[in-house]
Design a protein around this motif. Structure first.
Motif, PDB file in Angstrom:
ATOM      1  N   VAL A 161       0.862  -1.187   0.000  1.00 12.54           N
ATOM      2  CA  VAL A 161       0.000   0.000   0.000  1.00 12.54           C
ATOM      3  C   VAL A 161       0.892   1.229   0.000  1.00 12.54           C
ATOM      4  CG1 VAL A 161      -1.708   1.301   1.310  1.00 12.54           C
ATOM      5  CG2 VAL A 161      -1.854  -1.196   1.218  1.00 12.54           C
ATOM      6  N   SER A 162       0.597   2.181  -0.867  1.00 12.74           N
ATOM      7  CA  SER A 162       1.383   3.411  -0.956  1.00 12.74           C
ATOM      8  C   SER A 162       0.464   4.609  -0.778  1.00 12.74           C
ATOM      9  CB  SER A 162       2.087   3.491  -2.316  1.00 12.74           C
ATOM     10  OG  SER A 162       2.807   4.698  -2.439  1.00 12.74           O
ATOM     11  N   ARG A 163       0.795   5.470   0.181  1.00 10.60           N
ATOM     12  CA  ARG A 163       0.022   6.687   0.421  1.00 10.60           C
ATOM     13  C   ARG A 163       0.896   7.892   0.081  1.00 10.60           C
ATOM     14  NH1 ARG A 163      -3.544   3.564   0.508  1.00 10.60           N
ATOM     15  NH2 ARG A 163      -5.026   3.118   2.189  1.00 10.60           N
ATOM     16  N   PRO A 164       0.519   8.679  -0.932  1.00  7.65           N
ATOM     17  CA  PRO A 164       1.309   9.870  -1.267  1.00  7.65           C
ATOM     18  C   PRO A 164       1.264  10.887  -0.137  1.00  7.65           C
ATOM     19  CG  PRO A 164      -0.767   9.864  -2.477  1.00  7.65           C
ATOM     20  CD  PRO A 164      -0.677   8.542  -1.785  1.00  7.65           C
ATOM     21  N   LEU A 165       2.415  11.514   0.129  1.00  6.83           N
ATOM     22  CA  LEU A 165       2.508  12.522   1.185  1.00  6.83           C
ATOM     23  C   LEU A 165       2.531  13.927   0.591  1.00  6.83           C
ATOM     24  CD1 LEU A 165       5.132  10.707   3.439  1.00  6.83           C
ATOM     25  CD2 LEU A 165       2.641  10.771   3.722  1.00  6.83           C
ATOM     26  N   PHE A 166       3.584  14.245  -0.165  1.00  8.11           N
ATOM     27  CA  PHE A 166       3.657  15.549  -0.826  1.00  8.11           C
ATOM     28  C   PHE A 166       4.763  15.520  -1.865  1.00  8.11           C
ATOM     29  CE2 PHE A 166       6.160  15.759   3.071  1.00  8.11           C
ATOM     30  CZ  PHE A 166       7.398  16.202   2.623  1.00  8.11           C
ATOM     31  N   GLU A 167       4.683  16.462  -2.801  1.00  9.19           N
ATOM     32  CA  GLU A 167       5.715  16.611  -3.823  1.00  9.19           C
ATOM     33  C   GLU A 167       6.909  17.365  -3.234  1.00  9.19           C
ATOM     34  OE1 GLU A 167       5.856  15.531  -6.908  1.00  9.19           O
ATOM     35  OE2 GLU A 167       3.798  14.809  -7.253  1.00  9.19           O
ATOM     36  N   ASP A 168       8.080  16.908  -3.564  1.00  7.41           N
ATOM     37  CA  ASP A 168       9.328  17.535  -3.118  1.00  7.41           C
ATOM     38  C   ASP A 168      10.096  17.993  -4.354  1.00  7.41           C
ATOM     39  OD1 ASP A 168      11.439  18.381  -1.530  1.00  7.41           O
ATOM     40  OD2 ASP A 168      12.336  16.383  -1.389  1.00  7.41           O
ATOM     41  N   ALA A 169       9.996  19.284  -4.667  1.00  4.80           N
ATOM     42  CA  ALA A 169      10.619  19.817  -5.877  1.00  4.80           C
ATOM     43  C   ALA A 169      12.133  19.862  -5.746  1.00  4.80           C
ATOM     44  CB  ALA A 169      10.080  21.218  -6.161  1.00  4.80           C
ATOM     45  N   PHE A 170      12.839  19.785  -6.870  1.00  3.11           N
ATOM     46  CA  PHE A 170      14.289  19.885  -6.897  1.00  3.11           C
ATOM     47  C   PHE A 170      14.701  21.315  -7.261  1.00  3.11           C
ATOM     48  CE2 PHE A 170      14.582  15.180  -8.381  1.00  3.11           C
ATOM     49  CZ  PHE A 170      14.182  14.779  -7.115  1.00  3.11           C
ATOM     50  N   VAL A 171      15.821  21.734  -6.717  1.00  2.00           N
ATOM     51  CA  VAL A 171      16.431  23.014  -7.065  1.00  2.00           C
ATOM     52  C   VAL A 171      17.883  22.758  -7.419  1.00  2.00           C
ATOM     53  CG1 VAL A 171      14.891  24.360  -5.588  1.00  2.00           C
ATOM     54  CG2 VAL A 171      17.032  23.475  -4.653  1.00  2.00           C
ATOM     55  N   LEU A 172      18.521  23.757  -8.012  1.00  5.35           N
ATOM     56  CA  LEU A 172      19.931  23.632  -8.384  1.00  5.35           C
ATOM     57  C   LEU A 172      20.788  24.385  -7.384  1.00  5.35           C
ATOM     58  CD1 LEU A 172      21.979  22.635 -10.592  1.00  5.35           C
ATOM     59  CD2 LEU A 172      21.850  24.977 -11.504  1.00  5.35           C
TER      60      LEU A 172
END
Length: 297
Positions: A161-172
């Motif tokens: 079972v997989s529950r999405p938590l939040f998006e984690d954007a990438f930066v440079l």
């Protein structure tokens, strides 16, 4: 009469999941010779091989595929029975074994752990860090109850079972002395200057995919074991790197570092909480996911 132990079944399933005896042994925390000996013992009992040994790894034989499928069912039932005997009203009476990947644990855990202990009073936690493959193997063999990972890839193995938590954007991240302007297009980066974590980290694979690095990334002369090491090289002007946004409070404090947003659509990862479908503690883990979502801004 054939006698098979649950541990032997877990070893066989781990080999099928990882495709290699070495990786399976590492995931099961035993030596490769010991694991190979146990798999061979199963094959001798069954009178037929479970796996074809190939140069690139192993592949289940037709009998092996059926054996692994049935072994998974037995292991899921055994784990569910063990959890049931320990549980009360859907809550474990022992610490929850909680695993996180290394590119999440030091940045998110200080934030969410107090909220988890407050939101789930009476429950304890034992926390460990490991790479995604090892965490999934831990869920498979029952040594972990729940894991926080950062990947959009489908999860193979027993029903999870997989529950999405939040998006984690990438930066440079670059050296401030480079004078890079924001936002930055990933296509404009020189591939040879992009610093990566060593093999096995899902964040390494995500960086390679986001930057569309060609050739053999494993042939690079630099591969770090932590983001902190990479950031120090970046601060000294020895390359650039992608960082997950959740890491910035810890990794972007050096005044020599400059952080740049990426040109849309950018890149990122989805952080998710994962556990076995067969667990009787699903309601508790759903509550954990709710607390983490509410705690992280």
């Amino acid at each position: 009469m054939v006698h098979l132990s649950l541990k032997q079944m877990r070893y066989a399933v781990a080999v099928a999941e990882t495709g290699q005896f070495g990786r399976a042994a590492k995931a099961c925390n035993i030596s490769q010779p010991a694991l190979s000996q146990q798999v061979q013992a199963i094959e001798e009992l069954c009178g037929t091989p479970l796996f074809d040994r190939l140069k690139s790894g192993v592949r289940p034989t037709p009998f092996g595929m059926e054996f692994v499928s049935r072994a998974r069912q037995v292991l899921e039932s055994a784990d569910a029975l063990a959890a049931f005997t320990l549980g009360h009203a859907g809550e474990p009476d022992r610490p929850i074994r909680f695993g996180l990947i290394p590119t999440v644990a030091p940045y998110l855990l200080p934030e969410i752990f107090p909220a988890l202990t407050a939101g789930l009073p009476g429950l304890g936690f034992t926390v460990s860090e490991n790479r995604t493959d090892a965490l999934i193997a831990g869920l498979v063999d029952g040594s972990l109850d729940v894991a926080l990972i950062g990947t959009d890839a489908p999860l193979h193995g027993p029903r999870l079972v997989s529950r999405p938590l939040f998006e984690d954007a990438f930066v440079l991240a670059t050296s401030r002395s480079e004078g890079t302007t924001t936002p930055v297009s990933l296509s404009s980066l020189a591939p040879e200057r992009i610093l990566l974590l060593d093999e096995g980290h899902c964040f390494r694979d995500q960086t390679i995919a986001a930057c569309r690095l060609d050739g053999d990334p494993g042939a690079r002369t630099f591969a770090a074991t932590s983001l902190s090491t990479i950031v120090e090289f970046v601060a000294n002007g020895q390359g650039v790197t992608l960082l997950p946004r959740i890491a910035l409070r810890k990794e972007a404090t050096d005044p020599r570092i400059a952080i740049h947003d990426l040109v849309s659509p950018g890149a990122g990862r989805l952080l998710s909480l994962v556990w076995r479908e067969a667990t009787p503690f699903g309601a508790t883990f759903d509550k954990m996911a709710e607390i983490i979502r509410a705690t992280h801004p």
